[in-house]
Each structure stands twice: as C-alpha cells, then as structure tokens.
Write a protein that holds these residues in place. Structure first.
Motif, PDB file in Angstrom:
ATOM      1  N   LYS A   1      59.192  60.985  58.312  1.00  0.00           N
ATOM      2  CA  LYS A   1      59.572  60.293  59.306  1.00  0.00           C
ATOM      3  C   LYS A   1      61.140  60.511  59.323  1.00  0.00           C
ATOM      4  N   ASP A   2      61.853  60.051  58.170  1.00  0.00           N
ATOM      5  CA  ASP A   2      63.247  60.024  58.076  1.00  0.00           C
ATOM      6  C   ASP A   2      63.679  61.480  58.222  1.00  0.00           C
TER       7      ASP A   2
ATOM      8  N   ASP B   1      63.611  62.170  61.926  1.00  0.00           N
ATOM      9  CA  ASP B   1      64.723  61.672  62.763  1.00  0.00           C
ATOM     10  C   ASP B   1      66.175  61.946  62.238  1.00  0.00           C
ATOM     11  N   SER B   2      66.420  62.515  61.365  1.00  0.00           N
ATOM     12  CA  SER B   2      67.670  63.289  60.819  1.00  0.00           C
ATOM     13  C   SER B   2      67.850  64.353  61.745  1.00  0.00           C
TER      14      SER B   2
ATOM     15  N   ALA C   1      66.410  65.102  64.362  1.00  0.00           N
ATOM     16  CA  ALA C   1      66.499  64.926  65.460  1.00  0.00           C
ATOM     17  C   ALA C   1      67.738  64.639  66.139  1.00  0.00           C
ATOM     18  N   LYS C   2      68.543  63.888  65.434  1.00  0.00           N
ATOM     19  CA  LYS C   2      69.791  63.327  65.590  1.00  0.00           C
ATOM     20  C   LYS C   2      70.679  64.546  65.686  1.00  0.00           C
TER      21      LYS C   2
ATOM     22  N   LYS D   1      59.566  65.524  68.836  1.00  0.00           N
ATOM     23  CA  LYS D   1      59.319  64.543  67.676  1.00  0.00           C
ATOM     24  C   LYS D   1      60.855  64.087  67.336  1.00  0.00           C
ATOM     25  N   GLY D   2      60.924  62.842  67.451  1.00  0.00           N
ATOM     26  CA  GLY D   2      61.873  61.869  67.174  1.00  0.00           C
ATOM     27  C   GLY D   2      62.875  61.887  68.234  1.00  0.00           C
TER      28      GLY D   2
ATOM     29  N   ASN E   1      55.964  56.172  71.925  1.00  0.00           N
ATOM     30  CA  ASN E   1      57.398  56.040  71.971  1.00  0.00           C
ATOM     31  C   ASN E   1      58.081  55.958  73.379  1.00  0.00           C
TER      32      ASN E   1
END
Length: 261
Positions: free
Chosen positions: A61-62, A65-66, A68-69, A117-118, A146
């Motif tokens: 997940k992390d 997320d990284s 995605a940012k 995703k994310g 989400n």
C-alpha cells in the motif's frame, strides 16, 4: 535497516535472514493475488517486519501511495481544463470509463471506480458528488471503494457487482437494481434507499443499516453476520444460504421468506 526477501514457488514471501524460534521453519506471509514480478521484489524496510512476519499488505500500500503521489501533479495538470469546465464526461473517459448520453440527458457508464490505485477523484479536485448526480445507469461493476460519494443519487441500475467498503456512502439513493453481488461489509451505508433487487449475493456483515428497507429479492447467499439489521420485513426471496450469527436477527425472522427447494 532493510531485510531481503525471497519469493517461494507459490508466491509467498520468505524472510531469508530471519529464523523462527525453533530454527526449523521460516515464517511466511501469503499475499492475496499474484505477485507480478517476484524476482524483482525490493528489500523490505524494518518497519514492515514484526518478528519473522512481513506486513506485506501495508508494504504494498505504501509503495502504491508513493507512486500515486508522483503521478498526481501530471494528472491534475492534464485534467485542469475538464475540471474548470466541469466536463465530467471527459474526466470519466480520460480514465477509461465509457459514457453514453441518454435521451433525457443522463449518462450510462460502462463501469465505475476511482481513477487509479491510490488516486481518488477528490485528490484530483473533482467534485465526485456533483459529477455522479447525472448518472442513471452503470452497465458493469460499481466499485465505490475510497469514493467520496454520499449517495448514488439518480443511478437506477448497476448491472455488475457493487462494493461500498471504505467509501463515504451513506445511502444507495435511487438505486433500484443490482445485477451482481452487493457488498456493504463494514461500510457506512445506513439506508438501502430504493433498492429492490439484488441478482447475486448480499453481504451486510458489519454494516450500519438497521433495515433492508425496500429490498425484496436476493438471488444468492445473504450474509447478515455482525450486522445491525433487525428489520427484514420487506424481503420476499433469498436464493442461497442465509447466515445471521452474531446479528440481531433470529430464525423466526426468515419464516415467511421464499427460498429455493
């Protein structure tokens, strides 16, 4: 400090330099789903490791997320004109969601989910509630994980499966028919709204609604375990197994519901 991990033949993650207490077997964690390129697995930072066990879900997940940012600024720039003009069809099409304008001006969508995703519509500055109010039908799956939607508003039919966990949905609004499965497990949905028909199974485990409201038909299994539902008086048919352990329902509540022989 990081610890190297090696995938086994069945896709499990094995810590290669951590022994179990007995020294006989190394502990593993099974990732649900495929690992696309197990040979390219990165080292695992220590914060994801508890003893011999990798918190693989949090690790993945992390990473997502990284990634995605990093993509977010480019996506925001690409959508700036659509966002400014409130061209919601163009926004949906950009992310591969096909749209068809109906005679009454409403939209039929091929499917529905968050952009990537994310990445959510909210992160892109899109007013998801405003965008969705003109949707009358979704032909495929409605994946609301989400999502910032509070309601499904004027959407009358979803042909595939519906998932509402980790969304902000409080009501299914004007939705009347779900062709596939309805999954409200641990969702914030408090009202089924106008919903009458679920073609597949219905999962109410841990959901917040206390009634099945206008729902009449569940085509397959019905799971009420750990739910707050205490009123199913409108239900007429359940086509599969019924589970209601640790719920407010008792066997007598189902006596008038039609079931397959």
């Amino acid at each position: 400090m990081t610890i190297s991990a090696t995938p086994s033949f069945n896709g499990r993650i094995i810590l290669v330099n951590k022994q179990s207490k007995t020294g006989e077997v190394k502990k593993v964690i099974q990732e649900k789903g495929e690992i696309k390129n197990p040979k390219a697995l990165p080292d695992i930072p220590e914060q994801y490791i508890d003893g011999n066990i990798v918190n693989w879900k949090a690790f993945r997940k992390d990473i997502a997320d990284s990634e995605a940012k990093q993509k977010l600024p480019e996506l925001q720039e690409n959508l700036s004109e659509y966002r400014k003009n409130k061209d919601y069809q163009a926004v949906l099409n950009y992310f591969g969601i096909e749209t068809k304008e109906n005679e009454d001006g409403s939209l039929t969508l091929s499917r529905y989910s968050q952009p990537e995703k994310g990445i959510t519509f909210e992160m892109l500055g899109i007013d998801e509630n405003e965008m969705f109010q003109n949707v009358s039908e979704i032909e495929g799956d409605g994946d609301f994980l989400n999502s910032s939607l509070k309601s499904l508003y004027n959407c009358k039919k979803i042909g595939g499966n519906v998932r509402c966990s980790t969304s902000k949905l409080e009501t299914l609004g004007g939705l009347v028919e779900v062709g596939g499965n309805l999954n409200l497990e641990h969702s914030d949905v408090k009202s089924l709204g106008d919903l009458e028909y679920v073609g597949g199974g219905a999962n109410f485990k841990g959901s917040k609604n206390t009634s099945t409201d206008n729902l009449k038909h569940i085509g397959k299994n019905a799971l009420f375990a750990y739910s707050k539902i205490k009123d199913i008086s409108g239900l007429e048919y359940i086509g599969g197994k019924i589970s209601f352990y640790n719920s407010k329902l008792i066997k007598e509540d189902f006596k008038d519901i039609e079931k397959p022989e």
